[in-house]
Design an enzyme around this catalytic site. Sequence first.
Site, short mmCIF file in Angstrom:
data_model
loop_
_atom_site.label_atom_id
_atom_site.label_comp_id
_atom_site.label_asym_id
_atom_site.label_seq_id
_atom_site.Cartn_x
_atom_site.Cartn_y
_atom_site.Cartn_z
CB THR A 176 -21.83 -21.20 25.24
OG1 THR A 176 -22.49 -22.46 25.18
CG2 THR A 176 -21.50 -20.87 26.69
CE LYS A 234 -22.73 -24.28 28.15
NZ LYS A 234 -22.63 -25.19 27.08
CE LYS A 249 -17.86 -19.60 24.49
NZ LYS A 249 -18.59 -20.06 23.31
P1 NAD Z 1 -17.42 -24.37 15.80
O1 NAD Z 1 -16.27 -23.43 15.80
O2 NAD Z 1 -17.22 -25.79 15.37
O3 NAD Z 1 -18.63 -23.77 14.89
C1 NAD Z 1 -18.92 -22.42 14.79
C2 NAD Z 1 -19.25 -22.14 13.33
O4 NAD Z 1 -19.69 -20.79 13.19
C3 NAD Z 1 -18.03 -22.29 12.40
O5 NAD Z 1 -18.34 -23.22 11.36
C4 NAD Z 1 -17.81 -20.87 11.84
O6 NAD Z 1 -17.32 -20.86 10.52
C5 NAD Z 1 -19.22 -20.31 11.94
N1 NAD Z 1 -19.30 -18.85 11.94
C6 NAD Z 1 -18.58 -17.95 12.65
N2 NAD Z 1 -19.02 -16.69 12.41
C7 NAD Z 1 -20.04 -16.80 11.50
C8 NAD Z 1 -20.91 -15.87 10.87
N3 NAD Z 1 -20.82 -14.56 11.09
N4 NAD Z 1 -21.83 -16.33 10.01
C9 NAD Z 1 -21.95 -17.66 9.76
N5 NAD Z 1 -21.15 -18.60 10.34
C10 NAD Z 1 -20.22 -18.17 11.21
O7 NAD Z 1 -18.02 -24.31 17.29
P2 NAD Z 1 -19.01 -25.38 17.98
O8 NAD Z 1 -18.20 -26.39 18.72
O9 NAD Z 1 -20.04 -25.80 17.00
O10 NAD Z 1 -19.67 -24.45 19.11
C11 NAD Z 1 -20.67 -23.50 18.79
C12 NAD Z 1 -21.20 -22.93 20.08
O11 NAD Z 1 -21.73 -23.98 20.88
C13 NAD Z 1 -20.14 -22.22 20.94
O12 NAD Z 1 -20.72 -21.09 21.51
C14 NAD Z 1 -19.79 -23.27 21.99
O13 NAD Z 1 -19.31 -22.72 23.20
C15 NAD Z 1 -21.13 -23.97 22.17
N6 NAD Z 1 -21.06 -25.37 22.64
C16 NAD Z 1 -20.17 -26.23 22.09
C17 NAD Z 1 -20.14 -27.55 22.56
C18 NAD Z 1 -19.17 -28.55 21.96
O14 NAD Z 1 -19.00 -29.63 22.56
N7 NAD Z 1 -18.55 -28.27 20.82
C19 NAD Z 1 -21.00 -27.96 23.58
C20 NAD Z 1 -21.93 -27.05 24.08
C21 NAD Z 1 -21.95 -25.74 23.61
#
Ligand code: NAD
Length: 300
Positions: A94, A169, A244
């Site tokens: 997102t 979204k 966010k």
């Molecule tokens: P998270 O922080 O758990 O996971 C993100 C991952 O990306 C981490 O493991 C981090 O180490 C990795 N990362 C960061 N930079 C990197 C890079 N350059 N190369 C490789 N890995 C890298 O976050 P999440 O909860 O999994 O959310 C991910 C996305 O999904 C976000 O944009 C969030 O807004 C969206 N989202 C989350 C949810 C939810 O309920 N958690 C729901 C819908 C959408």
Amino acid sequence: MKVRVGFIGLGAMGFPMAVNMAEAGHDVLGMDIDEAVMQRFMETGGKAALSVAEIVAHSDVVVTMLPAGDHVKACVAELIGAGYSSKLLVDFSTIGVEAARDVHELCARHGIRVLDAPVTGGVMGAEKGSLTVMVGGSHDDFQAAKPVLEAVGASITYAGGPGCGQAVKVCNNMAAGIIKIAVCEAFALAERLGVDKKVLFDVASHGSANCFALTTTCPVPGLVPTAPSSHGYKGGFATRLMLKDMKLAQSAAAAYGVPVALGSAATSLYEHCTQAGLGDLDNSIIFKVVNGDFSYQSNK
Ligand code: NAD
């Protein structure tokens, strides 16, 4: 059809999505900058890449599931630097409309076909492979990405051109964030007026205030047994993620000159809630703020 997928970002959402893609028969190579995350991925049988170059050499489709726009842009720059071209990139993160359109432009300049494909459904939806996916980009690329999208999503919608997945979204979540607060305000007022919460719930859920925020994720504990509010506001959709998304909607509204007064007021409340240390709890915790259990000072 088996696809060679490079999966970048194996966090709370990405990890189960990568597992589901592998279980659907795709050849998944995963990568994350967090060593502990990579370790866990390998322990569950995942194939791990140590560099973006390995991802590029392996993949017909690269997918990203990263925290925010800057992470995605940096990752795309690395992919370009490693020679990724003429193939598909599906960004599930997102990141908002402007960042997504920047990514589309950058990719177009380097011959990468890209889709913005943000999701809803949370970690539970990611684990079950039942996410809702909203996709922006060319329709041909959407069709080409279907085998990968179907491995993680139960409801997959083509939203339109570049950035339209992100647009859907942020608009959806802005409305959901506002509606949640409207339900909270109704219950807070009813309590002060001497009305039993169950009475309001029964009337509203059969009347004109009926909505998902009332009957599925009711913010008042004890009315919907499966709602996060009935479980200490654990699970569900974290307040910091709602904040966010509300901010991304505010930024899009400002960029396009759309007055979103309720969205703005709701964003302030979620901000307060997060600053009060409640950001990791389900966004229904906003009821505690609206109900006066935490002080709220409007800066307007
Ligand atoms: P998270 O922080 O758990 O996971 C993100 C991952 O990306 C981490 O493991 C981090 O180490 C990795 N990362 C960061 N930079 C990197 C890079 N350059 N190369 C490789 N890995 C890298 O976050 P999440 O909860 O999994 O959310 C991910 C996305 O999904 C976000 O944009 C969030 O807004 C969206 N989202 C989350 C949810 C939810 O309920 N958690 C729901 C819908 C959408």
